[in-house]
Design an enzyme around this catalytic site. Structure first.
Site, mmCIF file in Angstrom:
data_model
loop_
_atom_site.group_PDB
_atom_site.id
_atom_site.type_symbol
_atom_site.label_atom_id
_atom_site.label_comp_id
_atom_site.label_asym_id
_atom_site.label_seq_id
_atom_site.Cartn_x
_atom_site.Cartn_y
_atom_site.Cartn_z
ATOM 1 N N ARG A 39 0.791 -1.103 0.221
ATOM 2 C CA ARG A 39 0.010 -0.107 -0.048
ATOM 3 C C ARG A 39 0.735 1.118 0.228
ATOM 4 O O ARG A 39 0.199 2.352 -0.335
ATOM 5 C CB ARG A 39 -1.165 0.113 0.949
ATOM 6 C CG ARG A 39 -1.992 -1.017 0.726
ATOM 7 C CD ARG A 39 -3.009 -1.142 2.377
ATOM 8 N NE ARG A 39 -4.299 -1.748 1.858
ATOM 9 C CZ ARG A 39 -5.015 -2.023 2.830
ATOM 10 N NH1 ARG A 39 -4.929 -2.049 4.050
ATOM 11 N NH2 ARG A 39 -6.368 -2.577 2.610
ATOM 12 N N LYS A 207 -13.323 -13.508 7.000
ATOM 13 C CA LYS A 207 -14.622 -12.548 7.464
ATOM 14 C C LYS A 207 -15.788 -13.110 6.797
ATOM 15 O O LYS A 207 -16.266 -12.654 5.680
ATOM 16 C CB LYS A 207 -14.254 -11.260 7.037
ATOM 17 C CG LYS A 207 -13.252 -10.564 7.930
ATOM 18 C CD LYS A 207 -12.690 -9.088 7.363
ATOM 19 C CE LYS A 207 -11.543 -8.813 7.587
ATOM 20 N NZ LYS A 207 -11.222 -7.656 6.746
ATOM 21 N N GLY A 365 -6.789 -7.409 2.091
ATOM 22 C CA GLY A 365 -5.312 -7.250 2.397
ATOM 23 C C GLY A 365 -4.684 -8.579 2.625
ATOM 24 O O GLY A 365 -3.377 -8.680 2.132
ATOM 25 N N GLY A 389 -12.301 -4.434 1.950
ATOM 26 C CA GLY A 389 -13.671 -3.855 2.307
ATOM 27 C C GLY A 389 -14.218 -3.352 1.112
ATOM 28 O O GLY A 389 -15.453 -3.380 0.549
HETATM 29 P P1 ADP Z 1 -8.779 -10.688 3.211
HETATM 30 O O1 ADP Z 1 -7.920 -9.703 3.971
HETATM 31 O O2 ADP Z 1 -8.105 -11.192 2.032
HETATM 32 O O3 ADP Z 1 -9.886 -10.106 2.840
HETATM 33 P P2 ADP Z 1 -9.821 -12.142 5.349
HETATM 34 O O4 ADP Z 1 -9.198 -11.057 6.177
HETATM 35 O O5 ADP Z 1 -11.247 -12.319 5.162
HETATM 36 O O6 ADP Z 1 -8.990 -11.702 3.950
HETATM 37 O O7 ADP Z 1 -9.229 -13.445 5.902
HETATM 38 C C1 ADP Z 1 -7.946 -13.887 6.004
HETATM 39 C C2 ADP Z 1 -7.575 -14.873 6.976
HETATM 40 O O8 ADP Z 1 -8.265 -15.942 6.716
HETATM 41 C C3 ADP Z 1 -6.157 -15.323 6.903
HETATM 42 O O9 ADP Z 1 -5.519 -14.718 7.984
HETATM 43 C C4 ADP Z 1 -6.436 -16.863 7.165
HETATM 44 O O10 ADP Z 1 -5.419 -17.451 7.844
HETATM 45 C C5 ADP Z 1 -7.774 -17.149 7.553
HETATM 46 N N1 ADP Z 1 -8.201 -18.142 6.884
HETATM 47 C C6 ADP Z 1 -8.451 -18.939 5.783
HETATM 48 N N2 ADP Z 1 -8.926 -19.776 5.943
HETATM 49 C C7 ADP Z 1 -9.324 -20.439 7.115
HETATM 50 C C8 ADP Z 1 -9.721 -21.507 7.754
HETATM 51 N N3 ADP Z 1 -10.212 -22.541 7.249
HETATM 52 N N4 ADP Z 1 -10.098 -21.236 9.157
HETATM 53 C C9 ADP Z 1 -9.632 -20.340 9.849
HETATM 54 N N5 ADP Z 1 -9.185 -19.181 9.379
HETATM 55 C C10 ADP Z 1 -8.800 -19.230 7.876
HETATM 56 MG MG MG Z 2 -7.956 -9.467 6.072
#
Ligand code: ADP
Ligand code: MG
Length: 408
Positions: A39, A207, A365, A389
């Site tokens: 970023r 999330k 992120g 988001g």
């Molecule tokens: P982004 O930031 O790309 O939008 P999120 O913040 O929603 O993604 O999620 C990222 C997190 O999701 C990572 O830290 C990863 O460890 C976690 N994650 C992925 N799969 C699982 C799972 N099966 N159980 C728990 N956490 C998970």
């Molecule tokens: Mg995230």
């Protein structure tokens, strides 16, 4: 929908003028080390353009979620130190947002100098729901620009926030869209209008309810939605399977069932993993095994097993879908990629994105951090979005206050 652009502002002339720039410097930190400077690098061009043109640049940004007062661990210091390393111009960081330090340093800026104000969320008014409170903070930010100021919003990651430094300042100053915001919006437009098909969307991450919300607007737009990460367990539960100790948002089961019911009419196919990597506990060195997705409780860990990644068969199937696509949007890691043992699914998706002829967009992120920590280069992807988001809300079809306030 048209906004004035940064180039228009530069053409008007900025030498000697105070230009307020909202940037997205919200980077992940390990102590005081920036672990992903994506970023910061993405924010640099606009600041540099203004500096080159002789503007006195005042940058506002946030980091993390402080509770409306200064907290050392949310200081912009590490981010600004990294910015200063990358920048060919002089960068200073004020000790406060609109206090003595900000006023004094702003007053002594020369043409082309850059001053970053401390984390705007150190002031509770930044995120206030009360228009008057936010407005009062915006007035103080605007006052730093003197009587010929202008505002450039370049913080794509914050355009979905009705915050003082994003929204309210834009109602008080001549306002312009920064190049990063412009690029992001152009890319997202390709994912919503005249999208090249097949259009495959890969959703994962943790999330769950945030990610589920975007599906509503994708039904009928995406040809295929590949489901991984934490949300896959809510899909499995919706199909009547047990998911043991895996991440589950039980209250979202009816939402998922509704999606599944509407999907075929809408012409969108969901692909749910058929195999899952199940672990004994949430740890890098946890014992783990691959099991069928509909038999998670039958793993050696029984009801205490937790699914931490999609299995290899599913990863290969997802990769095939991605390689046959013309457009791919990916948001959310397939598993807990931070632990090597559970990074296989995420790695397979990233790899497939680099091999497909499709136009590829990575949003989120952690997803962006994942592709970088797994050793991929930004240039191997069509676009890596700086806003998780914000890009999801755009795809949901929501009004983004930080964008609409720039329209005229
Ligand atoms: P982004 O930031 O790309 O939008 P999120 O913040 O929603 O993604 O999620 C990222 C997190 O999701 C990572 O830290 C990863 O460890 C976690 N994650 C992925 N799969 C699982 C799972 N099966 N159980 C728990 N956490 C998970
Ligand atoms: Mg995230």
């Amino acid at each position: 929908m048209t906004s004035h652009t940064l180039n228009e502002l530069i053409a008007e002339g900025v030498r000697g003028r105070y230009i307020l720039v909202r940037s997205d410097l919200n980077v992940p930190l390990d102590g005081s080390t920036v672990t992903d400077d994506g970023r910061i690098k993405a924010s640099l061009p606009v600041i540099e353009k203004l500096s080159d043109a002789g503007a006195r640049v005042l940058v506002t940004a946030h980091l993390g979620r402080p509770k409306g007062s200064p907290e050392a661990k949310y200081s912009l210091k590490p981010a600004v130190a990294r910015l200063a390393e990358l920048a060919p111009f002089k960068v200073q960081l004020a000790e406060d947002t609109v206090g003595e330090s900000a006023k004094e340093l702003a007053g002594s800026l020369g043409d082309g100098d850059v001053l970053v104000l401390e984390n705007v969320r150190f002031d509770a008014r930044e995120t206030s729901k009360d228009d008057a409170e936010r407005g009062a903070f915006a007035d103080e930010l605007v006052a730093l620009t003197g009587d010929n100021g202008a505002f450039v919003d370049d913080a794509f990651g914050a355009v979905h926030r009705k915050h003082a430094s994003v929204y309210d300042v834009a109602t008080r100053l001549p306002s312009y869209q920064g190049d990063l915001v412009h690029t992001e919006v152009e890319v997202l437009r390709k994912l919503t209008t005249d999208t090249q098909r097949p259009y495959v969307v890969v959703l994962g991450g943790s999330k769950v309810s945030d990610k589920l919300a975007v599906i509503d607007n994708l039904l009928g737009k995406a040809d295929t939605i590949l489901v991984g990460g934490g949300m896959l367990f809510t899909f499995l539960a919706a199909a009547g399977h047990k998911v043991a100790g895996s991440l589950l948002e039980a209250d979202q089961i009816p939402v998922v069932q509704d999606y599944l019911k509407r999907a075929s009419d809408a012409g969108t196919a969901f692909v749910i993993p058929t195999d899952v990597v199940v672990a004994s506990r949430f740890a890098a060195d946890a014992e783990h095994e691959v099991v069928a997705a509909d038999a998670i409780e039958d793993s050696s860990f029984g009801a205490s097993g937790i699914g931490l990644d999609i299995g290899p068969v599913s990863a290969a199937a997802f990769a095939e879908q991605i390689k046959a696509a013309q457009t791919v949007f990916w948001n959310g890691p397939m598993g807990v990629f931070e632990f090597e043992a559970f990074s296989g699914g995420t790695r397979a998706i990233a790899q497939a994105l680099t091999e497909t002829p499709a136009f590829t967009v990575v949003g989120g992120g952690d997803s962006a951090a994942a592709v970088r920590t797994l050793g991929f280069e930004d240039s191997q992807f069509g676009h890596i979005s700086t806003g998780g988001g914000a890009s999801l809300e755009y795809l949901e079809g929501k009004d983004l206050p930080g964008l609409s306030v720039l329209d005229r």
